[in-house]
Structures are given as structure tokens and as C-alpha cells.
Design a protein around this motif. Structure first.
Motif, PDB file in Angstrom:
ATOM      1  N   UNK A 206       0.824  -1.027  -0.010  1.00 27.81           N
ATOM      2  CA  UNK A 206      -0.243   0.039   0.084  1.00 27.81           C
ATOM      3  C   UNK A 206       1.221   1.147  -0.382  1.00 27.81           C
ATOM      4  N   UNK A 207       0.423   2.145  -1.175  1.00 24.61           N
ATOM      5  CA  UNK A 207       1.605   3.440  -1.563  1.00 24.61           C
ATOM      6  C   UNK A 207       1.450   4.326  -1.200  1.00 24.61           C
ATOM      7  N   UNK A 208       0.769   5.064  -0.175  1.00 23.63           N
ATOM      8  CA  UNK A 208       0.127   6.213  -0.114  1.00 23.63           C
ATOM      9  C   UNK A 208       0.847   6.867   1.497  1.00 23.63           C
ATOM     10  N   UNK A 209       1.110   8.484   1.199  1.00 28.96           N
ATOM     11  CA  UNK A 209       1.142   8.930   2.141  1.00 28.96           C
ATOM     12  C   UNK A 209      -0.099   9.276   2.836  1.00 28.96           C
ATOM     13  N   UNK A 210       0.416  10.054   3.988  1.00 30.56           N
ATOM     14  CA  UNK A 210      -0.352  11.208   4.477  1.00 30.56           C
ATOM     15  C   UNK A 210      -0.460  12.559   3.897  1.00 30.56           C
ATOM     16  N   UNK A 211      -1.959  13.147   4.055  1.00 29.48           N
ATOM     17  CA  UNK A 211      -2.210  14.298   3.736  1.00 29.48           C
ATOM     18  C   UNK A 211      -2.690  15.483   4.470  1.00 29.48           C
ATOM     19  N   UNK A 212      -2.874  16.121   4.059  1.00 28.53           N
ATOM     20  CA  UNK A 212      -2.970  17.473   5.574  1.00 28.53           C
ATOM     21  C   UNK A 212      -4.147  18.139   4.507  1.00 28.53           C
ATOM     22  N   UNK A 213      -4.828  18.274   5.269  1.00 31.51           N
ATOM     23  CA  UNK A 213      -6.333  20.012   5.047  1.00 31.51           C
ATOM     24  C   UNK A 213      -5.882  21.094   5.425  1.00 31.51           C
ATOM     25  N   UNK A 214      -6.750  21.508   4.333  1.00 27.33           N
ATOM     26  CA  UNK A 214      -6.368  23.001   4.234  1.00 27.33           C
ATOM     27  C   UNK A 214      -7.848  24.171   4.428  1.00 27.33           C
ATOM     28  N   UNK A 215      -7.846  25.115   4.811  1.00 26.18           N
ATOM     29  CA  UNK A 215      -8.868  25.885   4.641  1.00 26.18           C
ATOM     30  C   UNK A 215      -9.506  26.078   3.182  1.00 26.18           C
ATOM     31  N   UNK A 216      -8.993  26.295   2.311  1.00 28.91           N
ATOM     32  CA  UNK A 216      -9.238  26.834   1.259  1.00 28.91           C
ATOM     33  C   UNK A 216      -9.652  25.872   0.133  1.00 28.91           C
ATOM     34  N   UNK A 217      -9.548  24.640   0.602  1.00 30.86           N
ATOM     35  CA  UNK A 217      -9.764  23.514  -0.362  1.00 30.86           C
ATOM     36  C   UNK A 217     -11.037  22.599   0.276  1.00 30.86           C
ATOM     37  N   UNK A 218     -11.532  21.884  -0.088  1.00 33.11           N
ATOM     38  CA  UNK A 218     -13.102  21.027   0.392  1.00 33.11           C
ATOM     39  C   UNK A 218     -13.087  19.742   0.476  1.00 33.11           C
ATOM     40  N   UNK A 219     -11.770  19.624  -0.499  1.00 35.16           N
ATOM     41  CA  UNK A 219     -11.507  17.730  -0.633  1.00 35.16           C
ATOM     42  C   UNK A 219      -9.792  17.331  -0.851  1.00 35.16           C
ATOM     43  N   UNK A 220      -9.187  16.400  -0.463  1.00 38.38           N
ATOM     44  CA  UNK A 220      -7.696  15.920  -0.790  1.00 38.38           C
ATOM     45  C   UNK A 220      -7.893  15.620  -2.384  1.00 38.38           C
ATOM     46  N   UNK A 221      -7.221  15.016  -3.068  1.00 37.33           N
ATOM     47  CA  UNK A 221      -6.854  14.459  -4.332  1.00 37.33           C
ATOM     48  C   UNK A 221      -5.818  13.649  -3.654  1.00 37.33           C
ATOM     49  N   UNK A 222      -5.703  12.476  -3.433  1.00 37.51           N
ATOM     50  CA  UNK A 222      -4.657  12.414  -3.482  1.00 37.51           C
ATOM     51  C   UNK A 222      -3.961  10.671  -3.720  1.00 37.51           C
ATOM     52  N   UNK A 223      -3.632  10.466  -4.511  1.00 35.57           N
ATOM     53  CA  UNK A 223      -2.736   8.700  -5.275  1.00 35.57           C
ATOM     54  C   UNK A 223      -2.377   8.080  -4.475  1.00 35.57           C
ATOM     55  N   UNK A 224      -2.200   6.671  -4.721  1.00 36.51           N
ATOM     56  CA  UNK A 224      -2.657   5.834  -4.223  1.00 36.51           C
ATOM     57  C   UNK A 224      -2.759   4.464  -5.133  1.00 36.51           C
ATOM     58  N   UNK A 225      -1.495   4.005  -5.046  1.00 37.95           N
ATOM     59  CA  UNK A 225      -1.079   2.231  -5.089  1.00 37.95           C
ATOM     60  C   UNK A 225      -1.629   1.315  -4.226  1.00 37.95           C
ATOM     61  N   UNK A 226      -1.955   0.368  -5.127  1.00 33.06           N
ATOM     62  CA  UNK A 226      -2.821  -0.729  -4.239  1.00 33.06           C
ATOM     63  C   UNK A 226      -1.875  -1.804  -5.306  1.00 33.06           C
ATOM     64  N   UNK A 227      -0.846  -2.528  -4.187  1.00 34.24           N
ATOM     65  CA  UNK A 227       0.020  -3.698  -5.346  1.00 34.24           C
ATOM     66  C   UNK A 227      -0.794  -4.828  -5.382  1.00 34.24           C
ATOM     67  N   UNK A 228      -2.247  -5.464  -3.983  1.00 34.63           N
ATOM     68  CA  UNK A 228      -2.122  -6.414  -4.083  1.00 34.63           C
ATOM     69  C   UNK A 228      -3.528  -6.398  -3.702  1.00 34.63           C
ATOM     70  N   UNK A 229      -4.880  -7.080  -4.377  1.00 32.82           N
ATOM     71  CA  UNK A 229      -6.080  -7.064  -3.646  1.00 32.82           C
ATOM     72  C   UNK A 229      -6.261  -7.073  -2.143  1.00 32.82           C
ATOM     73  N   UNK A 230      -7.189  -6.151  -1.727  1.00 28.90           N
ATOM     74  CA  UNK A 230      -7.679  -6.276  -0.156  1.00 28.90           C
ATOM     75  C   UNK A 230      -8.859  -5.704   0.174  1.00 28.90           C
TER      76      UNK A 230
END
Length: 769
Positions: free
Chosen positions: A117-141
Motif C-alpha cells: 500500500x503506497x500512499x502518504x499522509x495528506x493534510x487539510x487546508x481551509x481553502x480547499x474542500x477535498x483531497x486528491x491523493x494518489x494511491x498505489x495498491x499492489x495487492x487486492x485488499x
């Protein structure tokens, strides 16, 4: 008959096994291309899918809400038990908050482990309403969990979660198949070629040895992480800037759009990024940041080894000396330090191209001017200088200084008509090929006011090396570059290494004893000039060199000296010069010394090389911290190193996303933030002109207009250099703000393109002749 003609004569297309192989490859590639199309899955998780640990549903926010008065902190809500097939995804947490960089979300999967599972922690900002973070899943979960972490500061409301599958996984598979099939086909052709024409043992030996050099030079890339280093994060952000710019329709990249929380940063205008486009290509294909780094640096390593071999083999006329010098150069202490330990990509690229300059000047000053090929001796010089300009201007500045010294030393040959023409061509062609970069660079430097123009008071002599650095043998992992405070305790591995010093000492011994007289005159002259330049470069890297006195002479010297930042950069010059010296010694030993001398020399130099370089690599791998960054959010977007390319006086800590800030009676609706731009409906009901400030950093090139009326609005740098637009009285309409390259920047791009096409056409015509 040339190599290409010999391959055609093999008539591989008539071989049944080769046709079957190509057919299977074509079928698999077509299946891979087909996988790029189709609808990707979208997984939605609303309030009902949440596991609420604290907080309560709030109708105003349409989500689970908490604020600092609750006294709670930790995992506020979780989305557990998510089932996903392997692939690549974008994770979007929908939220509302009034803080920046305080609250965050993270992803875990207990049934597959973090290695899949390859993804980093993402922080929130007051001026945004959603995140948009890439995630790599190398196996079914079946047990993926998304957790929202509340730190107890400010307010936070979580409305839901969206996970969108992307086709990056298919692009990665297609790319891997293409590389694999290319390698298989090349191996097949090589084997058939060898069967038919019997490739000489020397050529096979050279190929094998170059492969061994590449292997040992790439050992740090066999890890599944990157070494922590000072400059690496900055250069990775440059790569992300290219990727983001291309995805948003910008080419070439002038302003990195997502840097500084979407404000943008003009690093590409001041710091050439030509080589980095390859790294951005890996990111565009779909690889993670860490994987793209490893692939890119492997390509850079291969290029460094092969360029060094080509140039040194041409200079000394013997393939084995080319291999020898390539090993000394590619595995040198200084290259390992700058490439991996320090993460200084600009200098790393400079090291890659410097052999072209060494070879080019060697041809210019030693080749017979009446030879037909002499007229083309500008080619390696032009390629070298062009790539230095577009990769690292500071290395180009250092090379320029030593080029002037070389021309002074060789002044009689410089003013030969044929030589002068070649050198003039080098200057003109390098400028033409770099016009696309130089025009905007000079535009900003001459018309703007940036932090980089206010660093002339920075002194560098105290940052110089001790003489002991130059004779150090067992360089290891270190973390100190300010030796005036800490001495050599824990020093970074700064030096040319014992093997190059040994080569220099042997050259001096041969000169002193007269054993170098047997070599050709031009080789002795080459060795003498390279040795003097190498020694001078090493002296200039020391804290004994009077940099402070030179800097205090006038404003020009103050600016030039301050821009160097660290005297150890002169080891870049010493590194290439001492490698040339070692090559001169190697040729003298190979041609004129007894067998015992030859054995002792090459075995001894190989031992010294391993003693220094391999020890440094292994010690650093064992001690330096691991960095695993998979996406842009994992790095953050606010790091700008020394902030040299900010408008002078701007405070980068205040750059946080926000809606347009308006004065007076101006109201805002339908606001949309874009890459290097924004769009909003603005209405000024007052009787006087007001203004609206957008979350964008102003650089020359921004403009604002009303698309309905076509009216151009005044756009300028407002408070803290935010893009600010004057809104006329009684105005009502859509305002679009965006960055556009001035026409003369585009003219510079055309000049480069035309020069490139003309040179390519001329080269093709000459080859046919």
C-alpha cells in the motif's frame, strides 16, 4: 559495411521464431493499449459508512463536525472494511476546516501490509474542500481503512469519501511490457549478430565492464526508498511542477502551478529543467515519486557511464582506458556525494555532461585543423554547454571561468582562423539552442526584483574545505558542511577521493623522473593542463582560498562569489580534470611500462577506487535515513529551499489557499481555482474602483479580463505579491485570471526549434554525403 547494414543482412524478419516473438509482443501490447480505455470504477462512502469516534453530525456542514471546544483529538472518523482490487486510485476526503496543515487523513490495510500500500499522509487546508491523493495498491485488499486525524485545533467537518480508480496501473504495465520486449529483442539481435559476425572479445569485455560499472554506480537505487538529503525534496518538487504543468496544458513549463499550495513558483524560469522532463515522464506514466526517482536516476547513471566512456575512449584512443576513466569518473567520491548523499541534481547533471566539454576542447586544440572532421569539433562542445545552461547555470559559471583560463593558455591556437570559427560556432549555437530558456531568464533577471538578486552579502570562505578533505580515504556518511563550527567531525563526504589523488601523484612522479617523455607531446600537454587545472580547482575549494577578500573587491565579484554558495563546488572541475590526468597516466603505463607495472597500476587503482567509493556507498546505506514518498502530498508543496526565486519581500509562510479577498462593495460567487489561474463572478455595486486578490503569486505574465465583454482588467502584485485585479465601479461579470508567456518568450522557443531542426538537417545531409 556498417553495423546497421550488417543487421539488415541478417534478414531476421525471415526467421520464423523471430516473427512469432514479434507477433506475441504485438498482441500483448495491443491488449495493454486497450486497457487504457474504458470506465474506471468510482467508490463512494457517505455518512452511513463512517465509524465516528467523536464528533456529531451537523446539518450546516452536512457532515460529522468537531471543534477545539470538544477537547478531543485523534482519529475522529474512520471508513473501515473497504474492498478494492489492486490498481491505482485517487483518494478524496470531503471536508471543511478553518485551519491549515493541522488535520489530516491516512490509509492503512491490515491484510496486505504497508509494502503493498503506497500512499502518504495528506493534510487539510481551509481553502480547499477535498483531497486528491494518489494511491498505489499492489495487492487486492478487503480491509482498507481511511482514518481522519483531528489534532484538537480549529474546527473540522467530514462529509464523505470518494475513491476513484485510475488507468495509471495500465500505463505502468504497458510501459513495463514495452521495455521488457525491447530488451528481449535487442538481446536476440545481439546473439544473432554475434553468431554471424563474431563480435571481438575486446568489445564484449568492454560491454561487460561497462555493465559492471553501471551496476556498482546504481547500488543505492536497488533500495525501495531514497536517502534523506538536503536538496532532494526541492528537486522532486521540480519534477512534480513539470508533471502538473503538462497536465494543465502548459509547455514548456514556466511556472510550477501547484507549488506553495497552488500559488505557483517560477523555479523553471531561473533553474533549467530540460533533463528533468524525463523524470516527469515517469510520473505521467503513473509511477510513484520514489519509483520515478529510482528509474530516472538509473537512466542518469547509465548516461553518465556511457558518455564518460565515449569521451575518454575518443580522447585516448583505447577502449580499455575509456572504461578505466569511466569507472574513476562515475564511481568517484564527489559524484556519489552529489548524486545520492547531497541530492544536488543540478551538479549531478553537470557531472554527466562535463566529459563532452573535455573531449570537445581536446579535439579543438589537438586535432589537425585541416582534417575534414575538425569542422564538426563544435558538436560535443555545443551539446555540453547547452545542457549545462539548461541544467545548472552555476556549474556553467565555473566551467566558463576555467574555459577562459584554457583559452588564455592556448591563445595562439585560439586565434587560428579554423579554431576561432569552431569556438564561435560553439558560443552561437549554444545560445540559439538555449534561447527558449535564456529569454525568460534574462527577462525576469533584468526587469524583476527577486531574492536571488539580493544575496551578494553571503560569504563562502568559511564553508570551504580543509586540506585534509583532499587526502581523506574512508569517506562515510556525514551530516556537516559548516566546518568552521564543527571541524571535520561528522563531515559530509567532500573530496575527490584517494584514487584520483593517487593518479595525480603518479603523473607528477612520471614527470619528475622523466618517464612521461615517452608519451606523445599532446598527451603530456593534456596531462599538464589537466593537472594544473585540477590542483587549482582543489585549492579554490579550500577555506584557505581568499574568497572573502575577492568578494569585497566590488559589487560584481560580490555577486559572483556569493552565487557559488559552497567552495566545494569546484571539486566538480577537479573531478573531471583529475580523471583526465589518470587517463594520461594509464595510457603511458599501458604503452610503455613493463607488464608488472601495468598489473600493479590497474589493480592498485581499482583497489583504491573500491576502498573509497564502495566504502562510502555501503556506509551511507547502513546509516542514512530512509525516505518513502509516493505522491505530491507526501512531500508537501511549500518547500522552496532558499526561496531565491520569490519576489523580493514576499512572505511564503502566508501563502495558503483562500477565496478571493475583495475590498469595498465587491462580492464574489462561482469561484473556481485553476492551475496558474482562477475564475470568479465579481460584482462591484459601489461608485469607485475596488480590488480583488487571488491566491496566486504574481509574476510577470499574469493578466486578467472579462470573457463576456473582452475587457482587459488591470492585474498587478498586491499585498504580499498576490495576484490582484482592479474591479471598476458598477462592474458585474466573470473575471478570469491566468498566466501567459509573453510573445518574445515564444519567439525564443521558435529560435531554439528552428536552430535544432536546421542543425539536425545539416547533420543528416553531411552523413549522407
Amino acid at each position: 559495411m556498417g553495423t546497421y547494414a550488417k543487421i539488415k543482412a541478417l534478414k531476421l524478419s525471415s526467421k520464423k521464431i523471430f516473427r512469432i516473438l514479434l507477433l506475441l509482443e504485438a498482441i500483448l501490447l495491443c491488449l495493454g493499449v486497450a486497457g487504457l480505455f474504458g470506465k474506471d470504477a468510482v467508490y463512494e462512502y457517505n455518512i452511513d459508512a463512517m465509524q465516528v469516534n467523536f464528533g456529531a453530525y451537523d446539518d450546516n456542514y452536512m457532515g460529522v463536525y468537531v471543534d477545539s471546544q470538544s477537547g478531543n483529538s485523534g482519529y475522529m472518523v474512520e471508513f473501515p472494511g473497504i474492498r478494492l482490487p489492486r490498481g491505482t486510485y485517487r483518494v478524496q476526503v470531503h471536508y471543511t476546516t478553518d485551519t491549515n496543515l493541522k488535520n489530516s487523513f491516512e490509509v492503512a490495510a491490515n491484510d496486505i501490509g504497508s509494502e503493498s500500500l503506497r500512499i502518504n499522509t495528506a493534510f487539510f487546508f481551509a481553502g480547499w474542500s477535498e483531497t486528491n491523493e494518489e494511491m498505489w495498491l499492489l495487492r487486492d485488499t478487503e480491509q482498507l481503512t481511511v482514518r481522519v486525524n483531528y489534532t484538537g485545533e480549529g474546527s473540522l467537518a467530514v462529509q464523505g469519501l470518494t475513491i476513484k480508480q485510475t488507468n495509471a496501473w495500465n500505463r505502468i504495465c504497458l510501459f513495463v511490457l514495452f521495455v521488457l520486449f525491447t530488451a528481449v529483442n535487442l538481446i536476440y539481435v545481439y546473439v544473432q549478430y554475434d553468431k554471424e559476425y563474431e563480435i571481438p572479445v575486446q568489445n564484449k569485455t568492454v560491454t561487460f565492464l561497462l555493465g559492471v560499472i553501471i551496476l556498482f554506480a546504481s547500488v543505492p537505487l536497488t533500495l525501495d526508498y531514497m536517502w534523506s538529503s538536503g536538496d532532494l525534496g526541492y528537486h522532486l518538487m521540480r519534477v512534480e511542477g513539470i508533471k502538473d504543468g503538462i497536465l494543465n496544458g502548459q509547455f514548456p513549463i514556466r511556472i510550477s502551478p501547484e507549488w506553495q499550495q497552488g500559488y505557483g513558483y517560477a523555479s523553471p524560469i531561473f533553474y533549467g529543467e530540460t533533463v528533468l522532463y524525463l523524470a516527469a515522464l515517469f510520473r505521467l506514466i503513473g509511477f510513484s515519486v520514489t519509483t520515478s526517482y529510482r528509474l530516472f536516476m538509473f537512466v542518469v547513471t547509465v548516461a553518465t557511464v556511457l558518455i564518460a566512456y565515449y569521451c575518454f575512449q575518443k580522447m585516448f584512443g583505447k577502449p580499455y582506458i575509456g572504461v578505466f576513466c569511466s569507472a574513476l569518473y562515475s564511481l568517484s567520491i564527489y559524484r556519489i556525494y552529489k548524486t545520492y548523499t547531497c541530492g544536488s541534481w543540478g551538479e549531478c547533471f553537470g557531472i554527466m555532461f562535463l566529459p563532452l566539454l573535455a573531449y570537445g576542447f581536446y579535439r579543438v586544440f589537438t586535432q589537425e585543423i585541416h582534417e575534414r572532421s575538425y569542422k564538426r569539433s563544435w558538436v560535443p562542445l555545443t551539446i555540453g554547454f547547452t545542457m549545462l545552461i539548461q541544467s545548472h547555470l552555476l556549474t556553467c559559471e565555473l566551467v566558463g571561468f576555467f574555459t577562459i583560463l584554457l583559452c588564455i593558455v592556448m591563445w595562439k591556437k585560439v586565434f587560428r582562423f579554423q579554431t576561432f570559427v569552431v569556438l564561435a560556432k560553439t558560443v552561437v549555437y549554444s545560445i540559439l539552442l538555449s534561447a527558449w530558456f535564456l529569454v525568460p531568464f534574462l527577462d525576469y533577471m533584468l526587469t524583476g526584483d527577486f531574492v536571488i538578486q539580493h544575496v551578494s552579502e553571503r560569504t563562502i570562505q568559511s564553508r570551504g574545505l580543509y586540506p585534509a578533505h583532499l587526502f581523506f580515504t574512508f569517506f562515510g556518511n556525514g551530516g556537516t558542511i559548516f566546518f568552521d563550527e564543527y571541524g571535520m567531525a561528522g563531515t559530509d563526504p567532500m573530496g575527490v577521493g584517494i584514487v584520483l589523488i593517487a593518479g595525480l601523484l603518479l603523473f607528477c612522479y612520471f614527470l619528475f623522473t622523466g618517464r612521461m617523455k615517452r608519451s606523445a607531446e599532446r598527451e603530456r600537454a593534456l596531462g599538464k593542463i589537466a593537472a594544473v587545472f585540477g590542483i587549482l580547482a582543489m585549492i579554490m575549494s579550500l577555506n584557505l582560498f581568499p574568497w572573502d577578500r575577492i568578494q569585497s573587491m566590488n559589487q560584481i565579484t560580490a555577486t559572483l562569489v556569493s552565487s557559488i554558495q559552497f567552495p566545494n563546488r569546484f571539486l566538480t572541475i577537479a573531478n573531471i580534470c583529475l580523471t583526465v590526468v589518470a587517463g594520461v597516466v594509464a595510457k603511458n603505463v599501458l604503452e610503455y611500462e613493463k607488464k608488472e607495472w601495468k598489473t600493479c597500476f590497474f589493480v592498485g587503482m581499482g583497489f583504491c577506487l573500491g576502498l573509497g567509493s564502495l566504502y562510502l556507498t555501503e556506509d551511507t546505506m547502513a546509516k542514512r535515513g530512509a525516505v518513502r514518498v509516493y505522491n505530491e502530498q507526501g512531500m508537501g508543496t511549500g518547500y522552496i529551499s532558499g526561496a531565491e526565486y520569490l519576489p523580493y519581500g514576499a512572505d511564503a509562510s502566508l501563502f495558503m489557499p483562500h477565496d478571493p479577498v475583495c475590498t469595498g462593495a465587491v462580492s464574489v460567487s462561482d469561484y473556481e481555482k485553476k492551475a496558474l489561474g482562477a475564475e470568479a463572478y465579481l460584482e462591484n455595486t459601489g461608485e469607485k474602483q475596488e480590488k480583488a486578490a487571488f491566491a496566486l503569486l504574481y509574476y510577470k505574465g499574469y493578466r486578467a479580463y472579462c470573457p463576456e465583454s473582452g475587457e482587459e482588467l488591470t492585474c498587478y502584485a498586491g499585498e504580499n505579491f498576490e495576484v490582484t485585479v482592479d474591479i471598476p465601479a458598477n462592474f458585474a461579470g466573470t473575471v478570469e485570471v491566468g498566466f501567459e508567456s509573453p510573445w518574445y518568450w515564444r519567439a525564443g522557443e521558435c529560435v531554439t526549434l528552428i536552430a535544432l531542426v536546421v542543425m539536425a538537417a545539416a547533420g543528416y545531409r553531411n552523413k549522407k554525403r
